[in-house]
Design a protein around this motif. Structure first.
Motif, PDB file in Angstrom:
ATOM      1  N   THR A 149       0.839  -1.191   0.000  1.00  0.00           N
ATOM      2  CA  THR A 149       0.000   0.000   0.000  1.00  0.00           C
ATOM      3  C   THR A 149       0.879   1.248   0.000  1.00  0.00           C
ATOM      4  O   THR A 149       1.780   1.375   0.845  1.00  0.00           O
ATOM      5  CB  THR A 149      -0.927   0.024   1.224  1.00  0.00           C
ATOM      6  N   TYR A 150       0.630   2.133  -0.946  1.00  0.00           N
ATOM      7  CA  TYR A 150       1.467   3.327  -1.067  1.00  0.00           C
ATOM      8  C   TYR A 150       1.116   4.356   0.010  1.00  0.00           C
ATOM      9  O   TYR A 150      -0.050   4.620   0.296  1.00  0.00           O
ATOM     10  CB  TYR A 150       1.296   3.963  -2.449  1.00  0.00           C
ATOM     11  N   SER A 151       2.167   4.924   0.577  1.00  0.00           N
ATOM     12  CA  SER A 151       2.021   6.006   1.542  1.00  0.00           C
ATOM     13  C   SER A 151       2.783   7.222   1.027  1.00  0.00           C
ATOM     14  O   SER A 151       3.937   7.095   0.566  1.00  0.00           O
ATOM     15  CB  SER A 151       2.581   5.586   2.910  1.00  0.00           C
ATOM     16  N   ALA A 152       2.164   8.384   1.093  1.00  0.00           N
ATOM     17  CA  ALA A 152       2.815   9.606   0.611  1.00  0.00           C
ATOM     18  C   ALA A 152       4.083   9.916   1.386  1.00  0.00           C
ATOM     19  O   ALA A 152       4.969  10.631   0.897  1.00  0.00           O
ATOM     20  CB  ALA A 152       1.838  10.778   0.703  1.00  0.00           C
ATOM     21  N   ALA A 153       4.211   9.359   2.583  1.00  0.00           N
ATOM     22  CA  ALA A 153       5.384   9.630   3.412  1.00  0.00           C
ATOM     23  C   ALA A 153       6.550   8.695   3.117  1.00  0.00           C
ATOM     24  O   ALA A 153       7.638   8.865   3.678  1.00  0.00           O
ATOM     25  CB  ALA A 153       4.993   9.521   4.891  1.00  0.00           C
ATOM     26  N   THR A 154       6.345   7.704   2.249  1.00  0.00           N
ATOM     27  CA  THR A 154       7.371   6.681   2.007  1.00  0.00           C
ATOM     28  C   THR A 154       7.640   6.522   0.520  1.00  0.00           C
ATOM     29  O   THR A 154       6.701   6.350  -0.272  1.00  0.00           O
ATOM     30  CB  THR A 154       6.931   5.319   2.590  1.00  0.00           C
ATOM     31  N   GLN A 155       8.919   6.574   0.141  1.00  0.00           N
ATOM     32  CA  GLN A 155       9.291   6.331  -1.257  1.00  0.00           C
ATOM     33  C   GLN A 155       9.869   4.936  -1.461  1.00  0.00           C
ATOM     34  O   GLN A 155       9.727   4.350  -2.526  1.00  0.00           O
ATOM     35  CB  GLN A 155      10.313   7.376  -1.716  1.00  0.00           C
ATOM     36  N   GLY A 156      10.558   4.400  -0.449  1.00  0.00           N
ATOM     37  CA  GLY A 156      11.211   3.104  -0.584  1.00  0.00           C
ATOM     38  C   GLY A 156      10.416   1.986   0.055  1.00  0.00           C
ATOM     39  O   GLY A 156       9.913   2.129   1.182  1.00  0.00           O
ATOM     40  N   TYR A 157      10.301   0.845  -0.656  1.00  0.00           N
ATOM     41  CA  TYR A 157       9.509  -0.290  -0.174  1.00  0.00           C
ATOM     42  C   TYR A 157      10.330  -1.571  -0.301  1.00  0.00           C
ATOM     43  O   TYR A 157      11.052  -1.776  -1.293  1.00  0.00           O
ATOM     44  CB  TYR A 157       8.207  -0.409  -0.962  1.00  0.00           C
ATOM     45  N   ASP A 158      10.205  -2.415   0.712  1.00  0.00           N
ATOM     46  CA  ASP A 158      10.953  -3.668   0.736  1.00  0.00           C
ATOM     47  C   ASP A 158      10.430  -4.613  -0.341  1.00  0.00           C
ATOM     48  O   ASP A 158       9.228  -4.817  -0.483  1.00  0.00           O
ATOM     49  CB  ASP A 158      10.824  -4.321   2.112  1.00  0.00           C
ATOM     50  N   MET A 159      11.363  -5.204  -1.105  1.00  0.00           N
ATOM     51  CA  MET A 159      11.013  -6.202  -2.117  1.00  0.00           C
ATOM     52  C   MET A 159      11.409  -7.588  -1.614  1.00  0.00           C
ATOM     53  O   MET A 159      11.822  -7.757  -0.469  1.00  0.00           O
ATOM     54  CB  MET A 159      11.707  -5.874  -3.438  1.00  0.00           C
ATOM     55  N   ASN A 160      11.305  -8.588  -2.461  1.00  0.00           N
ATOM     56  CA  ASN A 160      11.775  -9.924  -2.128  1.00  0.00           C
ATOM     57  C   ASN A 160      13.229 -10.065  -2.564  1.00  0.00           C
ATOM     58  O   ASN A 160      13.661  -9.446  -3.544  1.00  0.00           O
ATOM     59  CB  ASN A 160      10.920 -10.989  -2.808  1.00  0.00           C
ATOM     60  N   ALA A 161      13.976 -10.912  -1.864  1.00  0.00           N
ATOM     61  CA  ALA A 161      15.408 -11.041  -2.138  1.00  0.00           C
ATOM     62  C   ALA A 161      15.706 -11.653  -3.500  1.00  0.00           C
ATOM     63  O   ALA A 161      16.821 -11.513  -4.022  1.00  0.00           O
ATOM     64  CB  ALA A 161      16.068 -11.873  -1.040  1.00  0.00           C
ATOM     65  N   ASP A 162      14.726 -12.347  -4.103  1.00  0.00           N
ATOM     66  CA  ASP A 162      14.992 -13.049  -5.368  1.00  0.00           C
ATOM     67  C   ASP A 162      14.741 -12.187  -6.605  1.00  0.00           C
ATOM     68  O   ASP A 162      14.738 -12.703  -7.728  1.00  0.00           O
ATOM     69  CB  ASP A 162      14.162 -14.331  -5.454  1.00  0.00           C
ATOM     70  N   VAL A 163      14.559 -10.892  -6.443  1.00  0.00           N
ATOM     71  CA  VAL A 163      14.300 -10.023  -7.593  1.00  0.00           C
ATOM     72  C   VAL A 163      15.506 -10.004  -8.531  1.00  0.00           C
ATOM     73  O   VAL A 163      16.629  -9.711  -8.123  1.00  0.00           O
ATOM     74  CB  VAL A 163      13.996  -8.582  -7.134  1.00  0.00           C
ATOM     75  N   VAL A 164      15.268 -10.354  -9.794  1.00  0.00           N
ATOM     76  CA  VAL A 164      16.296 -10.202 -10.829  1.00  0.00           C
ATOM     77  C   VAL A 164      16.085  -8.884 -11.560  1.00  0.00           C
ATOM     78  O   VAL A 164      17.010  -8.101 -11.749  1.00  0.00           O
ATOM     79  CB  VAL A 164      16.275 -11.384 -11.819  1.00  0.00           C
ATOM     80  N   GLY A 165      14.865  -8.635 -11.988  1.00  0.00           N
ATOM     81  CA  GLY A 165      14.527  -7.390 -12.654  1.00  0.00           C
ATOM     82  C   GLY A 165      13.044  -7.124 -12.530  1.00  0.00           C
ATOM     83  O   GLY A 165      12.247  -8.051 -12.405  1.00  0.00           O
ATOM     84  N   VAL A 166      12.670  -5.855 -12.533  1.00  0.00           N
ATOM     85  CA  VAL A 166      11.265  -5.475 -12.437  1.00  0.00           C
ATOM     86  C   VAL A 166      10.694  -5.305 -13.836  1.00  0.00           C
ATOM     87  O   VAL A 166      11.285  -4.622 -14.690  1.00  0.00           O
ATOM     88  CB  VAL A 166      11.093  -4.182 -11.622  1.00  0.00           C
ATOM     89  N   HIS A 167       9.562  -5.941 -14.075  1.00  0.00           N
ATOM     90  CA  HIS A 167       8.926  -5.864 -15.385  1.00  0.00           C
ATOM     91  C   HIS A 167       7.954  -4.699 -15.461  1.00  0.00           C
ATOM     92  O   HIS A 167       7.973  -3.921 -16.416  1.00  0.00           O
ATOM     93  CB  HIS A 167       8.187  -7.178 -15.672  1.00  0.00           C
ATOM     94  N   ARG A 168       7.114  -4.554 -14.459  1.00  0.00           N
ATOM     95  CA  ARG A 168       6.101  -3.500 -14.516  1.00  0.00           C
ATOM     96  C   ARG A 168       5.640  -3.164 -13.096  1.00  0.00           C
ATOM     97  O   ARG A 168       5.547  -4.042 -12.238  1.00  0.00           O
ATOM     98  CB  ARG A 168       4.912  -3.957 -15.356  1.00  0.00           C
ATOM     99  N   VAL A 169       5.357  -1.867 -12.876  1.00  0.00           N
ATOM    100  CA  VAL A 169       4.810  -1.405 -11.601  1.00  0.00           C
ATOM    101  C   VAL A 169       3.512  -0.666 -11.906  1.00  0.00           C
ATOM    102  O   VAL A 169       3.498   0.294 -12.687  1.00  0.00           O
ATOM    103  CB  VAL A 169       5.788  -0.465 -10.867  1.00  0.00           C
ATOM    104  N   THR A 170       2.424  -1.114 -11.318  1.00  0.00           N
ATOM    105  CA  THR A 170       1.122  -0.478 -11.529  1.00  0.00           C
ATOM    106  C   THR A 170       0.467  -0.227 -10.177  1.00  0.00           C
ATOM    107  O   THR A 170       0.931  -0.726  -9.146  1.00  0.00           O
ATOM    108  CB  THR A 170       0.192  -1.359 -12.384  1.00  0.00           C
ATOM    109  N   PHE A 171      -0.624   0.537 -10.183  1.00  0.00           N
ATOM    110  CA  PHE A 171      -1.377   0.726  -8.950  1.00  0.00           C
ATOM    111  C   PHE A 171      -2.864   0.727  -9.254  1.00  0.00           C
ATOM    112  O   PHE A 171      -3.292   0.968 -10.385  1.00  0.00           O
ATOM    113  CB  PHE A 171      -0.953   2.011  -8.220  1.00  0.00           C
ATOM    114  N   THR A 172      -3.648   0.414  -8.241  1.00  0.00           N
ATOM    115  CA  THR A 172      -5.094   0.358  -8.422  1.00  0.00           C
ATOM    116  C   THR A 172      -5.643   1.748  -8.702  1.00  0.00           C
ATOM    117  O   THR A 172      -5.143   2.750  -8.185  1.00  0.00           O
ATOM    118  CB  THR A 172      -5.775  -0.210  -7.166  1.00  0.00           C
ATOM    119  N   ASP A 173      -6.630   1.782  -9.545  1.00  0.00           N
ATOM    120  CA  ASP A 173      -7.239   3.049  -9.957  1.00  0.00           C
ATOM    121  C   ASP A 173      -8.621   3.145  -9.316  1.00  0.00           C
ATOM    122  O   ASP A 173      -9.457   2.260  -9.502  1.00  0.00           O
ATOM    123  CB  ASP A 173      -7.358   3.078 -11.485  1.00  0.00           C
ATOM    124  N   PRO A 174      -8.883   4.227  -8.561  1.00  0.00           N
ATOM    125  CA  PRO A 174     -10.206   4.338  -7.935  1.00  0.00           C
ATOM    126  C   PRO A 174     -11.327   4.585  -8.936  1.00  0.00           C
ATOM    127  O   PRO A 174     -12.498   4.467  -8.598  1.00  0.00           O
ATOM    128  CB  PRO A 174     -10.045   5.544  -6.994  1.00  0.00           C
TER     129      PRO A 174
END
Length: 297
Positions: free
Chosen positions: A129-154
């Motif tokens: 869940t995105y918070s305006a106070a936070t830019q960095g978020y913990d991922m999983n250790a097995d990440v090789v590369g990120v394909h796409r980042v999206t968010f829910t649209d109200p």
């Protein structure tokens, strides 16, 4: 489908129709140190000094009496399954390619398929869940590369807008990012929205012969690949005993299996495997095309 499917396919490739002596367990064996058990059929090839295999455990036979067999368990660094061996389990006598060894080579090949040279991977997802106070978020250790980042649209159109500016940062302080991998968002979704990250990861190795193939993350169209790779790896060791001066060589005459015959088989198998890897890498690139993303600031 389980890892046993790949083990059997690998063994079929290597034995090329040869049938090893088999028997069947008469009564279950617990996972402890039980060293004597019964078999259903006459022991035949099972004799003192032979190696037998039940599931992925190798055993050294010390003696036989009627249908009773006494063994040293856990031979050659193999281990018994935690649940033991069930009644009617198949017993292989002097297996050329033990199951636990095939399983190791299958896992080696899964790791190899995930390497940059081969370009195969599984797609995983992580949400937060995105918070305006936070830019960095913990991922999983097995990440090789990120394909796409999206968010829910109200909105009612459910468009799932993309976050187009982000960066992956590794070797972070684990007190802040438990996995050591952080996703830093430069573009900001709306606060409270669920962010969904699709990322590539290596394939998951098999814990035992009962592990499901789906648990590896390999897409079903590529299920033929690990057996090809494991067979190739096991075949590379064949010329070593053939050329050894301290052990018995092949029981076939040299003219029946001329020098270079094994190398030719290795070459053909390698070409087949590489063609399949190329085909599956192309399939993945179509399913998950590379996105141009302006990462970071």
């Amino acid at each position: 489908m389980t890892a046993q499917t790949w083990i059997d396919r690998t063994r079929d490739l290597l034995l090329a129709g040869t049938v090893e002596p088999l028997n069947r367990l008469d009564g279950a064996i617990a996972s402890g140190t039980t060293a004597t058990f019964s078999v259903e059929f006459p022991t035949g090839a099972i004799a003192a000094g032979t190696i037998i295999e039940i599931d992925t455990e190798l055993m050294y036979v010390t003696s036989t009496s009627g249908l009773s067999v006494t063994v040293m368990r856990g031979y050659a660094a193999s281990t018994a399954p935690a649940a033991g061996h069930i009644d009617d389990s198949i017993i292989r006598v002097n297996p050329q390619y033990p199951s636990h060894q095939i399983l190791d080579f299958l896992n080696d090949d899964l790791n190899d398929l995930s390497s940059p040279n081969n370009g195969l991977y599984q797609i995983k997802t992580k949400t937060f869940t995105y918070s305006a106070a936070t830019q960095g978020y913990d991922m999983n250790a097995d990440v090789v590369g990120v394909h796409r980042v999206t968010f829910t649209d109200p909105g009612a159109d459910k468009s799932e807008p993309e976050v187009r500016r982000w960066s992956i940062r590794r070797n972070r302080d684990t007190d802040t990012f438990a996995s050591g991998v952080a996703l830093v968002l430069t573009d900001a979704p709306m606060p409270g929205q669920t962010v969904r990250v699709e990322y590539s990861a290596p394939f998951t190795t098999l814990a035992s012969e009962s592990s499901t193939l789906a648990s590896t993350g390999l897409h079903a169209e590529a299920y033929d690949l690990p057996s090809l790779g494991a067979a190739l790896g096991l075949m590379t060791m064949k010329p070593i005993p053939r050329e050894s001066v301290t052990s018995q060589g092949s029981v076939r005459r040299a003219e029946e299996v001329p020098s270079g015959a094994i190398s030719a088989s290795l070459r053909d198998l390698r070409f087949r495997r590489q063609d399949r890897i190329t085909a599956e890498a192309t399939r993945l690139s179509r399913l998950y095309p590379v996105q141009w993303v302006r990462s970071g600031r």
